[in-house]
Design a protein around this motif. Structure first.
Motif, PDB file in Angstrom:
ATOM      1  N   MET A  87      10.015   4.521  -1.579  1.00  0.00           N
ATOM      2  CA  MET A  87      11.155   3.974  -1.628  1.00  0.00           C
ATOM      3  C   MET A  87      11.265   2.681  -1.679  1.00  0.00           C
ATOM      4  O   MET A  87      11.345   1.860  -0.548  1.00  0.00           O
ATOM      5  CB  MET A  87      12.077   4.686  -0.335  1.00  0.00           C
ATOM      6  N   SER A  88      11.438   2.001  -2.890  1.00  0.00           N
ATOM      7  CA  SER A  88      11.394   0.420  -2.981  1.00  0.00           C
ATOM      8  C   SER A  88      10.218   0.027  -2.280  1.00  0.00           C
ATOM      9  O   SER A  88       9.061   0.393  -2.608  1.00  0.00           O
ATOM     10  CB  SER A  88      12.728   0.075  -2.206  1.00  0.00           C
ATOM     11  N   THR A  89      10.510  -0.840  -1.236  1.00  0.00           N
ATOM     12  CA  THR A  89       9.286  -1.717  -0.871  1.00  0.00           C
ATOM     13  C   THR A  89       8.768  -0.899   0.376  1.00  0.00           C
ATOM     14  O   THR A  89       7.789  -1.556   1.204  1.00  0.00           O
ATOM     15  CB  THR A  89       9.475  -3.149  -0.466  1.00  0.00           C
ATOM     16  N   TYR A  90       9.179   0.305   0.750  1.00  0.00           N
ATOM     17  CA  TYR A  90       8.626   0.941   1.949  1.00  0.00           C
ATOM     18  C   TYR A  90       8.307   2.338   1.572  1.00  0.00           C
ATOM     19  O   TYR A  90       8.797   2.807   0.174  1.00  0.00           O
ATOM     20  CB  TYR A  90       9.794   0.769   2.923  1.00  0.00           C
ATOM     21  N   SER A  91       7.835   2.999   2.589  1.00  0.00           N
ATOM     22  CA  SER A  91       7.470   4.514   2.131  1.00  0.00           C
ATOM     23  C   SER A  91       7.796   5.447   3.193  1.00  0.00           C
ATOM     24  O   SER A  91       8.193   4.890   4.253  1.00  0.00           O
ATOM     25  CB  SER A  91       5.856   4.620   1.934  1.00  0.00           C
ATOM     26  N   ILE A  92       8.041   6.783   3.036  1.00  0.00           N
ATOM     27  CA  ILE A  92       8.514   7.507   3.907  1.00  0.00           C
ATOM     28  C   ILE A  92       7.313   8.562   3.949  1.00  0.00           C
ATOM     29  O   ILE A  92       6.946   9.372   3.043  1.00  0.00           O
ATOM     30  CB  ILE A  92      10.066   8.476   3.597  1.00  0.00           C
ATOM     31  N   THR A 140       4.172  -0.643   0.604  1.00  0.00           N
ATOM     32  CA  THR A 140       4.346   0.281  -0.560  1.00  0.00           C
ATOM     33  C   THR A 140       3.307   1.354  -0.638  1.00  0.00           C
ATOM     34  O   THR A 140       2.246   1.415  -0.077  1.00  0.00           O
ATOM     35  CB  THR A 140       3.971  -0.815  -1.584  1.00  0.00           C
ATOM     36  N   LEU A 141       3.784   2.462  -1.576  1.00  0.00           N
ATOM     37  CA  LEU A 141       2.907   3.588  -1.709  1.00  0.00           C
ATOM     38  C   LEU A 141       1.710   3.038  -2.310  1.00  0.00           C
ATOM     39  O   LEU A 141       0.383   3.627  -1.820  1.00  0.00           O
ATOM     40  CB  LEU A 141       3.638   4.401  -2.604  1.00  0.00           C
ATOM     41  N   LYS A 142       1.694   2.202  -3.062  1.00  0.00           N
ATOM     42  CA  LYS A 142       0.129   1.345  -3.523  1.00  0.00           C
ATOM     43  C   LYS A 142      -0.671   0.951  -2.496  1.00  0.00           C
ATOM     44  O   LYS A 142      -1.936   1.266  -2.371  1.00  0.00           O
ATOM     45  CB  LYS A 142       0.404   0.315  -4.642  1.00  0.00           C
ATOM     46  N   ALA A 143      -0.067   0.184  -1.723  1.00  0.00           N
ATOM     47  CA  ALA A 143      -0.807  -0.248  -0.299  1.00  0.00           C
ATOM     48  C   ALA A 143      -1.371   0.882   0.301  1.00  0.00           C
ATOM     49  O   ALA A 143      -2.505   0.802   0.841  1.00  0.00           O
ATOM     50  CB  ALA A 143      -0.050  -1.048   0.294  1.00  0.00           C
ATOM     51  N   LEU A 144      -0.369   1.775   0.687  1.00  0.00           N
ATOM     52  CA  LEU A 144      -1.004   3.105   1.435  1.00  0.00           C
ATOM     53  C   LEU A 144      -1.955   3.880   0.828  1.00  0.00           C
ATOM     54  O   LEU A 144      -3.205   4.234   1.530  1.00  0.00           O
ATOM     55  CB  LEU A 144       0.282   3.952   1.619  1.00  0.00           C
ATOM     56  N   THR A 145      -2.106   4.044  -0.730  1.00  0.00           N
ATOM     57  CA  THR A 145      -3.036   4.622  -1.330  1.00  0.00           C
ATOM     58  C   THR A 145      -4.458   4.037  -1.344  1.00  0.00           C
ATOM     59  O   THR A 145      -5.339   4.576  -1.104  1.00  0.00           O
ATOM     60  CB  THR A 145      -2.524   4.642  -3.005  1.00  0.00           C
TER      61      THR A 145
END
Length: 241
Positions: free
Chosen positions: A164-169, A182-187
């Motif tokens: 979701m934009s610059t954050y993730s759920i 971000t989702l990329k950083a979490l990945t």
């Protein structure tokens, strides 16, 4: 605050650059990596491997505006503080998820406020996913920064993660948790092989997939699409699990 937060200045006006350079010198947390006279020069700097945590970016420049440059930055892109003489660009700037928007002439208190905001956001992103302590912590658990607290979360219970934009759920069967990352950083940082990218907006827990039909994943009461460009790699990975 981090001991050294690197930054790059991009402004085609020499006086404005010198002013920002002086403010950077007066800010102990900042280290200036480059002060560049144009957006094309900046684009080349980053594409050739130049690094910065923060970009102080003028908007109105020849050849390539600051807004256009921000859209072209290689990922992971630095945090961006826009600097301009006009307020008219504020909406466009915030659509790009910039940290702040400074109107010239910039004074030091306002500059410091914007930099502090960038530093705070950086700390949230760094702390968003931290490995749980080794002592008596199951391997499926991580500490996640949710709002102002660190939440211990069993990732076996996570069905999927949505961008979701610059954050993730993070979505479980009963709850949703907002993580400022971000989702990329979490990945890149999740240590679990069974969390697989299925779509530009989703990472899924393959151990919680109930069914797959017509490139749609059923995870409990939720359905998640498999993106066309992710299908080949996704199916290859789940066949290998």
């Amino acid at each position: 605050m981090p001991a050294s937060f690197t930054c790059v200045i991009v402004d085609d006006n020499e006086i404005n650059r010198l002013t920002l350079e002086h403010m950077v010198e007066l800010t102990p947390e900042l280290t200036l990596m480059a002060s560049l006279a144009g957006s094309l020069e900046a684009l080349q700097y980053f594409r050739q491997g130049g690094q910065a945590d923060l970009l102080l970016l003028d908007i109105e420049m020849p050849h390539l505006t600051g807004l256009e440059l921000a859209r072209l930055l290689p990922q992971p892109a630095p945090a961006v503080i826009m600097v301009t003489t006009h307020r008219d660009f504020a909406v466009d700037a915030f659509e790009l998820q910039v940290v702040d928007y400074l109107v010239k002439p910039v004074d030091l208190p306002r500059f410091t406020q914007a930099v502090t905001r960038a530093l705070d956001r950086h700390q949230l992103q760094v702390a968003a996913v931290a490995p749980a302590p080794v002592i008596d912590t199951p391997s499926s658990e991580l500490f996640i920064k949710v709002g102002t607290k660190m939440l211990r979360l069993d990732f076996n219970e996570v069905l999927f993660i949505e961008a979701m934009s610059t954050y993730s759920i993070l979505v479980t069967g009963t709850q949703k948790h907002i993580v400022y990352m971000t989702l990329k950083a979490l990945t890149d940082r999740l240590p679990f092989a069974h969390f697989v990218r299925a779509h530009r907006s989703y990472i899924v827990n393959t151990q919680r997939i109930d069914a797959i039909e017509d490139n749609m994943l059923q995870l409990g009461k939720y359905e998640v699409p498999i993106g066309k460009s992710y299908q080949e790699e996704f199916y290859r990975q789940i066949r290998g699990l």
